[in-house]
Write an enzyme that holds these catalytic residues in place. Structure first.
Site, PDB file in Angstrom:
ATOM      1  N   GLY A 282       4.021   4.211   2.449  1.00  0.00           N
ATOM      2  CA  GLY A 282       3.302   3.273   3.302  1.00  0.00           C
ATOM      3  C   GLY A 282       2.752   2.110   2.505  1.00  0.00           C
ATOM      4  N   SER A 283       1.676   1.539   2.994  1.00  0.00           N
ATOM      5  CA  SER A 283       1.140   0.318   2.412  1.00  0.00           C
ATOM      6  C   SER A 283       0.391   0.571   1.105  1.00  0.00           C
ATOM      7  CB  SER A 283       0.188  -0.363   3.401  1.00  0.00           C
ATOM      8  OG  SER A 283      -1.017   0.373   3.504  1.00  0.00           O
TER       9      SER A 283
ATOM     10  N   CYS B 261      10.736  -1.681   2.972  1.00  0.00           N
ATOM     11  CA  CYS B 261       9.926  -1.879   1.779  1.00  0.00           C
ATOM     12  C   CYS B 261      10.656  -2.678   0.706  1.00  0.00           C
ATOM     13  CB  CYS B 261       9.467  -0.537   1.208  1.00  0.00           C
ATOM     14  SG  CYS B 261      10.813   0.617   0.870  1.00  0.00           S
TER      15      CYS B 261
ATOM     16  N   LYS C 287       2.464  14.479   8.817  1.00  0.00           N
ATOM     17  CA  LYS C 287       1.748  13.556   9.689  1.00  0.00           C
ATOM     18  C   LYS C 287       2.553  12.249   9.753  1.00  0.00           C
ATOM     19  CE  LYS C 287      -1.350  10.379  11.041  1.00  0.00           C
ATOM     20  NZ  LYS C 287      -0.903   8.981  11.248  1.00  0.00           N
TER      21      LYS C 287
ATOM     22  N   ASN D 219       9.019   2.721   9.892  1.00  0.00           N
ATOM     23  CA  ASN D 219      10.183   1.832   9.818  1.00  0.00           C
ATOM     24  C   ASN D 219      11.513   2.576   9.689  1.00  0.00           C
ATOM     25  OD1 ASN D 219       9.281   2.572   7.222  1.00  0.00           O
ATOM     26  ND2 ASN D 219      10.241   0.794   6.286  1.00  0.00           N
TER      27      ASN D 219
ATOM     28  N   GLU E 235       4.943   6.131  -2.463  1.00  0.00           N
ATOM     29  CA  GLU E 235       5.865   5.001  -2.429  1.00  0.00           C
ATOM     30  C   GLU E 235       5.213   3.931  -1.581  1.00  0.00           C
ATOM     31  OE1 GLU E 235       9.430   2.886  -0.534  1.00  0.00           O
ATOM     32  OE2 GLU E 235       9.564   5.043  -0.216  1.00  0.00           O
TER      33      GLU E 235
ATOM     34  N   GLU F 284       2.568  -8.753   1.307  1.00  0.00           N
ATOM     35  CA  GLU F 284       3.740  -8.243   2.012  1.00  0.00           C
ATOM     36  C   GLU F 284       3.792  -8.790   3.436  1.00  0.00           C
ATOM     37  OE1 GLU F 284       6.060  -3.981   2.110  1.00  0.00           O
ATOM     38  OE2 GLU F 284       3.875  -3.955   2.159  1.00  0.00           O
TER      39      GLU F 284
END
Length: 451
Positions: free
Chosen positions: A206-207, A262, A156, A133, A228, A357
């Site tokens: 990420g998630s 986020c 990565k 994002n 995070e 989310e």
């Protein structure tokens, strides 16, 4: 045989470019090269590392427009927003390097005749795994502090935006010794191989689900982790708030980057006494949002990153409507990866869209009877990244904000703190944090030497 990983424009479906995919079987050799380079890089002084890294600043500034175009084409972000992301990184690159370095300078503590020096030494090999994002900001946010701290880095990036991250690494890596900064590309299996590899620190954005998996894998080797994770950020609108101003903020914070942030506002708890005026203003603003390809003039809401993400958002909206939510704006079918700015009212916590989310341009509104009910509902979530409180009485709004269970809370503004404060999530939105002195130091290990 190594295969290509292709990157497509989410607005048009056109091929933007490709990189070589790194298979899980190839990851150990990459990590081994990082391991071999780690002693030499870590042995350099902070000043020496800074001197090599800061050489990248002119290269980044020279490519602001090229990188802006690439961010828009690869991720879909409107050109104005993409340029903001790129230009900030380029213009502040040297200052950021030096702020990180200042956080890592040794500290001296004395007591009587004893003197202790706290040195901040590198972990060794850092695995940096970044999302799509903010395709330039996220590699920058994770790789740079790791490098300044003396770690070697295996980056990565998301398979959705490999080209931006690859170019960033090429630009800052020109003067770095071999093996200090490497990039691997691939899907989840490649990321899992990196996490399971011979690394010392894992920095991930990420998630929540992926973060939980990383933490479980890292626990086997007691590796350090900085995670995070996702958010389901609430906005509390108190009865003395200006409904027009609060609605304007909600729209900007909820629809920006197509809601793929986020700390996007996703849940809104508005006092019943001003709810009608707030909802009318929010619906009107949503209806004025211009949707389209990010490189078209006037567009403020670009495409979602891919068809899977669009389907996820559409399914949440459809489910909410079937469960009693009322559609105030948007919700119309669009071709490709585009969605209209959408506003739902009469939302309850029995609906999935209020609990999981969304990561899309959807705002969910619930009317409440006072601040206590708003707080109870805002805190009724496993997430705790950001939050916002809007109110006319600043002292009261600040008191309400202090009771929100989130790592960052804004009062009449976005949740991010002033420069130098950490970017931190509470509950299941974070494990460790970034930014500020405390965040930069998480990329190093304190070593106390006492004489």
């Amino acid at each position: 045989m190594t295969q290509a990983l292709r990157s497509y424009d989410p607005a048009s479906g056109d091929l933007v470019g490709e990189v070589l995919r790194t298979s899980p079987e190839e990851v150990p050799a990459v990590v081994a090269a990082a391991r071999a380079a780690a002693p030499g890089w870590g042995a350099r002084s902070l000043a020496e590392r800074l001197e090599l890294l800061e050489r990248a600043a002119p290269r980044l500034e020279a490519e602001v427009e090229a990188l802006t175009t690439l961010v828009t084409r690869e991720m879909g972000k409107p050109t104005k927003d993409a340029r903001g992301e790129v230009s900030w990184i380029a213009k502040s690159f040297v200052d950021t390097c030096r702020q990180i370095a200042a956080s890592l300078e040794p500290e001296v503590v004395t007591r009587g005749s004893r003197r202790s020096t706290v040195h901040y030494v590198p972990h060794g090999v850092c695995a940096a795994i970044t999302p799509w994002n903010f395709p330039l900001m996220m590699p920058h946010w994770l790789a740079l502090p790791a490098l300044v701290a003396g770690n070697t880095v295996v980056l990565k990036p998301s398979e959705e935006t490999p080209l931006v991250a690859q170019r960033y690494a090429e630009l800052i890596g020109v003067d770095l010794p071999e093996g200090v900064l490497q990039v691997i590309h691939g899907e989840g299996d490649t990321g899992r191989a990196l996490v399971a590899g011979d690394v010392d620190l894992i920095a991930f954005t990420g998630s929540r689900a992926a973060g939980r998996e990383i933490l479980a894998s890292a626990s086997q080797g007691l590796k350090r982790v900085i995670l995070e994770l996702g958010g389901k950020d609430p906005l509390i609108v108190l009865e003395d708030a200006d409904p027009e101003q609060a609605a304007a903020f909600a729209a900007k914070n909820g629809f920006g980057n197509a809601g793929q942030v986020c700390v996007s506002t996703e849940r809104i708890y508005v006092d019943r006494s001003i709810a009608e005026r707030f909802e009318e203003a929010l619906a009107r603003i949503a209806g004025e949002v211009q949707v389209g390809p990010g490189d078209q003039p006037g567009v403020t809401l670009g495409p979602l990153v891919n068809a899977t993400q669009k389907a996820h958002v559409e399914a949440q909206v459809k489910s909410a409507l079937s469960e009693g939510a009322r559609l105030l704006a948007g919700g119309d079918a669009r071709e490709g990866n585009f969605l209209s700015a959408t506003v739902l009212s009469e939302c309850t916590h029995e609906m999935g869209i209020m609990r999981e989310e969304t990561f899309g341009p959807v705002l969910c509104v619930t009317r409440v009877d006072g601040a206590e009910e708003a707080l109870r509902l805002a805190n009724d979530t496993p997430y705790g990244l950001g939050a916002v409180v809007y109110g006319g009485d600043l002292a009261r709004a600040e008191a309400v904000a202090a009771r929100v269970e989130a790592g960052m809370v804004g009062v009449n503004r976005a949740c991010g703190g002033v420069e130098g404060t950490p970017w931190v999530g509470a509950k299941q939105s974070g494990y460790g944090f970034h930014g500020g002195v405390a965040g930069h130091r998480q990329f190093a290990i304190p070593r106390v030497v006492t004489v």
